[in-house]
Design an enzyme around this catalytic site. Structure first.
Site, PDB file in Angstrom:
ATOM      1  N   GLU A   1      67.739  71.712  21.017  1.00  0.00           N
ATOM      2  CA  GLU A   1      67.390  70.425  20.429  1.00  0.00           C
ATOM      3  C   GLU A   1      68.652  69.597  20.246  1.00  0.00           C
ATOM      4  O   GLU A   1      69.618  70.057  19.618  1.00  0.00           O
ATOM      5  CB  GLU A   1      66.729  70.604  19.053  1.00  0.00           C
ATOM      6  CG  GLU A   1      65.292  71.032  19.096  1.00  0.00           C
ATOM      7  CD  GLU A   1      64.615  70.915  17.735  1.00  0.00           C
ATOM      8  OE1 GLU A   1      63.383  70.835  17.713  1.00  0.00           O
ATOM      9  OE2 GLU A   1      65.319  70.904  16.696  1.00  0.00           O
ATOM     10  N   CYS A   2      68.651  68.396  20.780  1.00  0.00           N
ATOM     11  CA  CYS A   2      69.732  67.434  20.591  1.00  0.00           C
ATOM     12  C   CYS A   2      71.090  68.044  20.937  1.00  0.00           C
ATOM     13  O   CYS A   2      71.403  68.223  22.099  1.00  0.00           O
ATOM     14  CB  CYS A   2      69.688  66.869  19.171  1.00  0.00           C
ATOM     15  SG  CYS A   2      70.543  65.280  19.002  1.00  0.00           S
ATOM     16  N   GLY A   3      71.904  68.415  19.966  1.00  0.00           N
ATOM     17  CA  GLY A   3      73.188  69.023  20.273  1.00  0.00           C
ATOM     18  C   GLY A   3      73.045  70.288  21.092  1.00  0.00           C
ATOM     19  O   GLY A   3      73.856  70.574  21.980  1.00  0.00           O
TER      20      GLY A   3
ATOM     21  N   MET B   1      72.386  69.240  24.664  1.00  0.00           N
ATOM     22  CA  MET B   1      73.613  68.815  25.336  1.00  0.00           C
ATOM     23  C   MET B   1      74.450  70.020  25.764  1.00  0.00           C
ATOM     24  O   MET B   1      75.081  70.014  26.822  1.00  0.00           O
ATOM     25  CB  MET B   1      74.412  67.891  24.427  1.00  0.00           C
ATOM     26  CG  MET B   1      73.755  66.541  24.214  1.00  0.00           C
ATOM     27  SD  MET B   1      74.759  65.411  23.215  1.00  0.00           S
ATOM     28  CE  MET B   1      74.257  65.872  21.577  1.00  0.00           C
TER      29      MET B   1
ATOM     30  N   THR C   1      65.568  69.045  24.642  1.00  0.00           N
ATOM     31  CA  THR C   1      65.182  67.670  24.363  1.00  0.00           C
ATOM     32  C   THR C   1      66.019  67.113  23.224  1.00  0.00           C
ATOM     33  O   THR C   1      66.494  67.869  22.364  1.00  0.00           O
ATOM     34  CB  THR C   1      63.687  67.574  23.999  1.00  0.00           C
ATOM     35  OG1 THR C   1      63.372  66.238  23.634  1.00  0.00           O
ATOM     36  CG2 THR C   1      63.347  68.500  22.848  1.00  0.00           C
TER      37      THR C   1
END
Length: 446
Positions: free
Chosen positions: A333-335, A338, A433
């Site tokens: 999720e998010c970080g 990435m 995501t």
């Protein structure tokens, strides 16, 4: 179903006319002061926030859960309210201004703190930053008290009082009106907590957090009528059957947990444990890989951009994560998303190679804010949910997407129903995501 064999403790909501009024400082001061007095206080945080609850938990000595009328079903909120079953009092901190929320309704409200106040029957204690005003503070309080039916303002706490004369002028404005002043806090810049681009610097990063909370407790004891504040609390009137715990992504979940990966909602972890799952933490920053005994891995959001060099050099973590993903689901999720990608450019413009399990390339050198509620309909199984599942959550990051070429994970809409460019990614057993999962949605996927 909600267990009605116990009585919920009385509660209060600490809110404000606007953001940056000092409600987090006041909430922490109250939690620490009441705990010092031997009270067991269950903390809550309104809105999609994963940083403030960690501070609340440290001050209260027990987990803090989020409450949100846009993202949570009433049944999920009922389950979370049951966490207060052994408490003496509940205190919920609001989000933004008391009546601020989205322009479009979600699960059953607009995401405003006032929605939670009206639904629970908990009175509001309004924190007013009186810097730059005096008698006008009473007019602000009166307007807020009269704005919405079923939202009761029980009193105010005056923050940033400059002097004895300043306090007298502010109190003069309240003299002819029925809203009591429950306390005052003088200007206390020495006790402020530093901000970062996603909010406060994380609680886990404060070496002297206990000392700071102790100082805030003393400020509350000196300036706030704690007995009157407790008297202002009212019983909960929320009577809705509780929703079963959210399905976990696995039986044993390898959970990335350190200063780079800490943005995960406490209610998700509690729900997974209630469903029989076990969390097995590991630290990518310490070059630890997911435990091979686990059947799923989860990389939460956080600040990988602040630690990109260390993550890129963490060879045991990267090798172990890639090996794990060959046979078992990995979700970011998010970080975390990435980090699962191919590369991340930090604020200084340097690119760091990430895990390469997805093709995502992100950039913080030319950052752009992405913020808001989201509804996601999954194209494929992810995060323990089946294909077609409709989920509520939010997006909050500054990363700019340079490229992504994987299969889209979901159709994602914002609060108005408009499709977003962000779709998440999937490749093999790996999904990711920018969307932070909060709850399942009630809509039927088209």
């Amino acid at each position: 179903m909600t267990d009605h064999s116990f009585t919920h403790p009385r509660g209060l909501i600490i809110a404000a006319p606007s953001t940056n009024s000092g409600k987090t400082t006041v909430t922490l001061a109250l939690l620490a002061a009441l705990r010092r007095r031997g009270r067991v206080v269950q903390p809550y945080k309104c809105g999609p926030d994963y940083i403030d609850p960690a501070f609340h938990a440290a001050a209260a000595g027990r987990p803090c859960y989020n409450l949100d009328s846009w993202a949570f079903s009433r049944g999920r909120i009922a389950a979370l309210l049951d966490a207060a079953r052994d408490a003496d009092l509940t205190i919920a901190e609001g989000v933004m201004g008391l009546f601020d929320g989205g322009s479009h309704p979600g699960a059953w409200g607009h995401g405003a703190t006032a929605d939670i106040a009206a639904a629970t029957g908990w009175p509001v204690v309004l924190v007013i930053d009186v810097a730059g005003q005096s008698q006008s503070a009473a007019a602000v309080a009166l307007g807020f008290a009269q704005y919405r039916r079923h939202v009761t303002v029980a009193g105010v706490i005056l923050n940033n009082v400059a002097s004895t004369r300043h306090e007298a002028l502010v109190r003069a404005g309240f003299a002819a009106h029925p809203i009591p002043i429950l306390g005052t806090l003088a200007r206390h810049t020495s006790q402020s907590i530093k901000n970062r681009h996603l909010g406060l610097v994380q609680a886990r990063e404060h070496d002297q957090l206990a000392d700071r909370l102790d100082a805030l407790a003393t400020l509350a004891e000196q300036g706030i009528d704690l007995a009157a504040l407790e008297q202002a609390a009212r019983p909960l009137r929320f009577d809705t059957p509780a929703t079963p715990a959210f399905m976990p992504p696995g039986q044993r979940i390898a959970l990335a947990s350190d200063d780079a990966f800490s943005f995960i909602y406490p209610h998700l972890l509690a729900g997974w444990r209630a469903a029989g799952a076990e969390m097995v933490p590991f630290s990518p920053l310490a070059d630890e890989a997911p435990d091979d005994s686990c059947d799923a891995a989860w990389l939460p959001g956080g600040y990988p951009e602040l630690h990109a060099g260390r993550l890129a050099a963490a060879s045991r973590f990267m090798t172990g994560l890639r090996r794990f993903a060959e046979t078992r689901p990995v979700h970011g999720e998010c970080g975390g998303y990435m980090t699962l990608g191919a590369g991340l450019i930090d604020a200084a413009g340097q690119r760091h190679a990430m895990a390469g399990l997805l093709s995502l390339e992100t950039d913080f050198a030319q950052r752009k804010l992405h913020l808001g509620y989201r509804v996601a309909t999954l194209h494929a199984p992810a995060a323990g949910q089946p294909a077609g599942a409709v989920l509520r959550g939010h997006e909050y990051h500054y990363a700019r997407v340079l490229s992504v070429a994987d299969e889209p994970l979901a159709h994602i809409r914002d609060a108005s129903g408009a499709a977003t460019a962000e779709t998440g990614s999937r490749r093999g057993h790996v999904t990711g995501t920018f969307f932070h999962l909060i709850d399942s949605a009630q809509e039927i996927a088209a």
